[in-house]
Structure formats: structure tokens, C-alpha cells
Design an enzyme around this catalytic site. Structure first.
Site, PDB file in Angstrom:
ATOM      1  N   HIS A 109      -3.856   6.027   2.927  1.00  0.00           N
ATOM      2  CA  HIS A 109      -4.589   4.810   2.606  1.00  0.00           C
ATOM      3  C   HIS A 109      -4.038   3.591   3.333  1.00  0.00           C
ATOM      4  CE1 HIS A 109      -6.050   1.576  -0.126  1.00  0.00           C
ATOM      5  NE2 HIS A 109      -7.014   2.406  -0.437  1.00  0.00           N
ATOM      6  N   ASP A 165       0.835  -1.199   0.000  1.00  0.00           N
ATOM      7  CA  ASP A 165       0.000   0.000   0.000  1.00  0.00           C
ATOM      8  C   ASP A 165       0.874   1.254   0.000  1.00  0.00           C
ATOM      9  OD1 ASP A 165      -2.364   1.823   0.746  1.00  0.00           O
ATOM     10  OD2 ASP A 165      -3.288  -0.159   0.777  1.00  0.00           O
ATOM     11  N   SER A 218     -11.327  -1.204  -1.121  1.00  0.00           N
ATOM     12  CA  SER A 218     -10.067  -1.145  -0.369  1.00  0.00           C
ATOM     13  C   SER A 218     -10.280  -1.391   1.110  1.00  0.00           C
ATOM     14  CB  SER A 218      -9.417   0.235  -0.530  1.00  0.00           C
ATOM     15  OG  SER A 218      -8.590   0.304  -1.651  1.00  0.00           O
TER      16      SER A 218
END
Length: 532
Positions: free
Chosen positions: A164, A131, A441
Site C-alpha cells: 500500500h 503507511d 487511499s
């Protein structure tokens, strides 16, 4: 008190479309970024051919007899005709798959039954998160048992310029420390390895993903979380994940956020588990892609988790002691204010009688900026703008920076507040270490965390045994049986542990502690059946 968290500032992640122009694959100066597969033992010759063609290498994928390079477009045909080269294909873009919107237990933890199963044995498992990094030192994230490597392209693994990756990590392993939220495995027993492939921009390439997944396997991870994807398949990438699956690694990826029936990759490769997103009512999210490769579903709407420290936003509106859902406006002052609630109409002029009060303003006629300025001009200490059409209000003040907190609320709540004029009202827009995100996600780390937790109770099982058990024990949603929206259904931790206890690894008999093997689980077929 009702609270709402959103992410803000330079860390804001836009809703990312999976369809990326082929121009993204150009490396500049009319070069094309491609992956070259070569015959075993011929790497040196192929590298020389690339150099002669005016190209340069980006990623070495020697384990897969491949490399990512940029070469002039005019040289591609020559490389395709090179007898040492098996395949020349686009190095496909890969993107993060999320968008954004009181600390505690997020609804998803109970929804996937993680609260019913102990993670005391999770030290036997390692989850690799590919990520945007990890905010090491976040009050809700473990610092021990977490590893990573520096990458010259994306930087230090222990920082997160996008936000994220930290959100994903929190869903998997946020600590049960009384601060913030908790994850699927909340007691700092799980081992994590972080591979940072995304910078603040939030996109990368297939070659980087292949190299990252290989690093995960090298570091001993049993489960890989990939909350990312792209609209184009890549044969080298597909082969890499097939090899990783054969080596015992369980790869899990987001199904995609386009809300259509198009495949996303790597989720749609047979060797990868594709995860759809549902909301708190166990209904498929409108953005979740529905394909014949969707395998499992997880919570993915308004998921509360950790973000890099101070980059989240906590928004609260309280009137006469009752809380109301609200959204902070971009450009709002980050502070808290209290005053009596006063009606300022549509806010098309300085609000009379607003001195020291909180302004209640109806949407319409003029911009949000002008409405907030009208409140400020009247001496108001906070602004609440309510919608003039059904639903919540999401607003921005453009380039304007307000001196007071400014929020938006729904039309229904606005009507209710009109009957509360004069009541003591508090409006708060302040920094937070947590935020709500939407996306497949967010669903993916729920499934990855559950896979690791289940596996920690049945360590003799293979990756394919765990995958088959998650399918067989999933909570069936939507149409009976597997369907393209929910796959086999909502992943269930305790049900999967109980399934393996009853059936053992490989799907027959009790768990003897040594069973392995069994049919490889398939997508779109019977639960736990062989691939087609």
C-alpha cells in the site's frame, strides 16, 4: 494493446471495512489497549499506577501528555479515578483504505493539473507518508531525498510487506524516467519521509498514528499523507492533529471506503483535510464516504502506481491484433501463450481440438477451476472465460495452480470473440512492478502531492493559506458549491498556483513573498472561511 494490472499473492490487500470490532482493541489476556491522558508533570506517577495495575506501556506520547498502554479491564475504573489522569479512552484501530483490481501517465495526473506545473522548486518541501513502508530500489521511485526510521514494531521503513505505501508513494513522486508511471511530482526534487506504522496485516492504532505524525513534524515535513482511517474518533488524536495544524503542518487523510455517510478518522477532524475518491469521468466512487467533513476530491478508482517489485500482475489479451480488458484469475500460471482461438463451450469436458490453441469458455454450470482444467486436458495453451451476465469477470481457481494463463473477460467482449474464432490470440499473465488500486487511499496522495507542489511555488504561505487556496480553486463537481460527496471539488494544481499568485497568501492582494496568516479554512462553510 489494452492492459490490466492487479496485485497478487501474499501482498494482496483485502477491501478493508472501517468498522472494526472492539475486540481488536484488546491486547490479549483480557487486557484493554487504551490511551491515557495525564496532567502535565505526572507521567512518572501514572506509569507506576499502570504497572501496579498489571499493565504495560506501548507508545510514549509525552509531547501530548499521553501514553498508550494495555491494562486489565478490571483496572480501568481505578485509573479513571486517579487524580493524575485526565482521560482514559480506547486506542482506536486505524486501517489502510484501499482495495485492488501499460505503464505510462495515470489519468489522475492530468485530472489534477499536475502536468501543467513545474516541480523544479519542490526541494523546498517535504511530504511525510504514514503507511506500510517504501520499496527502496523500485525502478520508478527515487532513492535520494528519502528518509525514514527503523520501528521495532513494523520494521524497516525501506521495505513494504503490504504494498500500500509503495503505491501511495508512486502517486506522489513516481519518476519521469520512461519506466512505469509518473507521479504528481515526477522529477526527484521532492523530499520524502517515510513512517512505517503498518505491517502486512494493514492495521494499527491511534497512538501509533499520533507518534508517527509527531515524527513527521520533527523531521520537517510540511505535508502529511494518511491513506488510512478508522470509524472511531479519539480525543487525544484529535488534539494532536490540532497542535500539528497550529504548528504549520498540513495533514491530509482518506475519507473512507464504506460508501456511506459515517465519519472516518483522522479525516473527519477539523484540523485534517478529508479526501473523497472520484473516477476517470470525475464521478464520485460508490465506495467513497460522503460526510459534512469531506473537503476535496482526488482520483481514486483504478489508479495505476508502483508496488513492491514483482508483486503486481500485468494481464493482457490480444486477438487478431486488438486488445481486450481482462482480469487474471487467482491460480493462473504466470506466463504468456499464443495460439488460435477455439470455442470450448462451457468447458464441462476436455476441449476437443484445443491442442495448441487458446480456449474461449463461457461462465456457468461448473467452477472456473474445472473449466481451466478442461482446456488443459484438451491441450490448450491459455484459457479465456467470459461472463454470462453484464460486466467484467473476476475469478479464482481456489487451491488449484494452473499450468496455463487463465483470465476473465466481460460478456460483451466474450460475444465479440465468438466472431473471432481461429484468430491468433495471445494471453499474458506476468509479474509487474505496478498495479491498479481503488480507494480513498489512492485519492489522498493526489491531494497531498498537489498541496506540496502548489506550496513549492508559494513558500511564504502557511499551511492554512495552502488549504484555503486548494478549496477556492477546486473544480466544483456534483451539487453547486461544497457538498458531502465531492467537498469543494476536484483538487487543481495550476488553478491553486494561479489563485495564490493573484490573491497572495492570506487571500488578499498580490503575492508579496511575505504574506502569512489569514482566516483558517473551514469544512462545510464558505471557501476559505473561518471554522465554525
Amino acid at each position: 494493446m489494452s492492459k490490466h494490472f492487479v496485485k497478487r499473492g501474499s501482498f494482496a490487500v483485502a477491501a478493508l471495512a472501517l468498522a472494526v470490532s472492539s475486540a481488536v482493541a484488546h491486547a490479549g489476556n483480557d487486557k484493554e489497549r487504551v490511551i491515557i491522558q495525564f496532567k502535565p508533570g505526572s507521567q512518572a506517577n501514572v506509569e507506576k499506577a499502570v504497572t501496579r495495575a498489571g499493565g504495560n506501556k506501548h507508545v510514549d506520547l509525552a509531547k501530548f501528555d499521553a501514553m498508550a498502554v494495555s491494562v486489565p479491564a478490571a483496572a480501568l475504573n481505578g485509573l479513571r479515578n486517579n487524580p493524575n489522569i485526565v482521560l482514559v479512552e480506547e486506542d482506536s484501530p486505524r486501517q489502510l483504505l484501499s482495495s485492488q483490481y501499460e505503464p505510462g501517465t495515470p489519468y489522475g495526473i492530468a485530472q489534477v493539473q499536475a502536468d501543467l506545473v513545474s516541480d523544479a522548486g519542490a526541494g523546498s518541501r517535504k511530504v511525510c507518508i504514514i503507511d506500510s513502508g517504501y520499496d527502496l530500489g523500485h525502478p520508478d521511485l527515487q532513492t535520494s531525498g528519502v528518509t525514514g526510521r527503523f520501528d521495532s514494531g513494523s520494521g524497516n521503513w525501506y521495505t513494504d510487506e503490504n504494498g500500500h505505501g509503495t503505491h501511495v508513494a508512486g502517486t506522489i513522486a513516481a519518476l519521469a524516467n520512461g519506466d512505469g508511471v509518473i507521479g504528481v511530482l515526477p522529477n526527484a526534487n521532492l523530499n520524502l519521509h517515510i513512517v512505517k506504522v503498518f505491517s502486512a496485516s494493514g492495521w494499527s492504532y491511534s497512538s501509533s498514528l499520533i507518534a508517527a505524525a509527531d515524527q513527521c513534524a520533527t523531521e520537517g515535513a510540511q505535508v502529511i499523507n494518511m491513506s488510512l482511517g478508522g470509524s472511531r474518533a479519539n480525543r487525544t488524536e484529535e488534539r494532536a492533529f490540532r497542535q500539528l495544524n497550529d504548528a504549520g503542518v498540513l495533514s491530509i487523510a482518506a475519507a473512507g471506503n464504506d460508501g456511506n455517510t459515517r465519519h472516518s478518522y483522522p479525516a473527519s477532524y477539523d484540523a485534517v483535510v478529508s479526501v473523497a475518491a472520484i473516477d476517470s469521468t470525475e464521478t464520485i466512487a460508490a465506495f467513497s464516504q460522503q460526510t459534512d467533513q469531506v473537503e476535496l476530491a482526488g482520483p481514486g478508482v483504478a489508479v495505476l502506481s508502483s508496488v513492491p517489485r514483482g508483486t503486481g500482475e500485468k494481464v493482457a489479451v490480444t486477438v487478431a491484433g486488438a486488445g481486450y480488458d481482462a482480469n487474471g484469475m487467482d491460480g493462473s500460471a504466470r506466463t504468456e501463450a499464443t495460439g488460435n482461438l477455439t470455442d470450448c463451450g462451457i468447458g464441462d469436458q476436455a476441449c476437443a481440438g484445443a491442442s495448441g490453441a487458446v480456449c474461449l469458455i463461457e461462465r456457468g454450470a461448473i467452477s472456473f477451476t474445472e473449466k481451466v482444467q478442461a482446456c488443459e486436458a484438451g491441450g490448450g495453451v491459455g484459457a479465456i472465460v467470459y461472463n454470462n451476465e453484464p460486466g467484467p469477470l473476476l475469478g479464482t481457481l481456489g487451491e488449484y495452480s494452473a499450468s496455463i494463463p487463465a483470465v476473465g473477460i466481460s460478456d460483451t467482449d466474450g460475444a465479440a470473440l465468438l466472431s473471432q474464432l481461429g484468430a491468433s490470440t495471445t494471453v499474458s499473465v506476468v509479474d509487474s512492478d505496478w498495479a491498479f488500486f481503488d480507494g480513498t487511499s489512492m485519492a489522498t496522495p493526489h491531494v497531498a502531492g498537489v498541496a506540496a507542489l502548489v506550496w513549492s511555488h508559494h513558500t511564504s504561505c502557511t499551511n492554512n493559506d495552502i488549504r484555503a487556496a486548494l478549496q477556492a480553486s477546486a473544480k466544483d463537481l456534483g451539487a453547486a458549491g461544497r457538498d458531502n460527496a465531492y467537498g469543494f471539488g476536484l483538487v487543481q494544481t495550476k488553478a491553486a498556483v494561479d489563485y495564490l499568485t493573484a490573491n497572495g497568501c492570506g487571500g488578499s492582494g498580490g503575492d508579496t513573498g511575505g504574506d502569512t496568516g489569514g482566516d483558517k479554512p473551514g469544512k462545510g462553510g464558505g471557501k476559505g472561511g473561518p471554522k465554525k
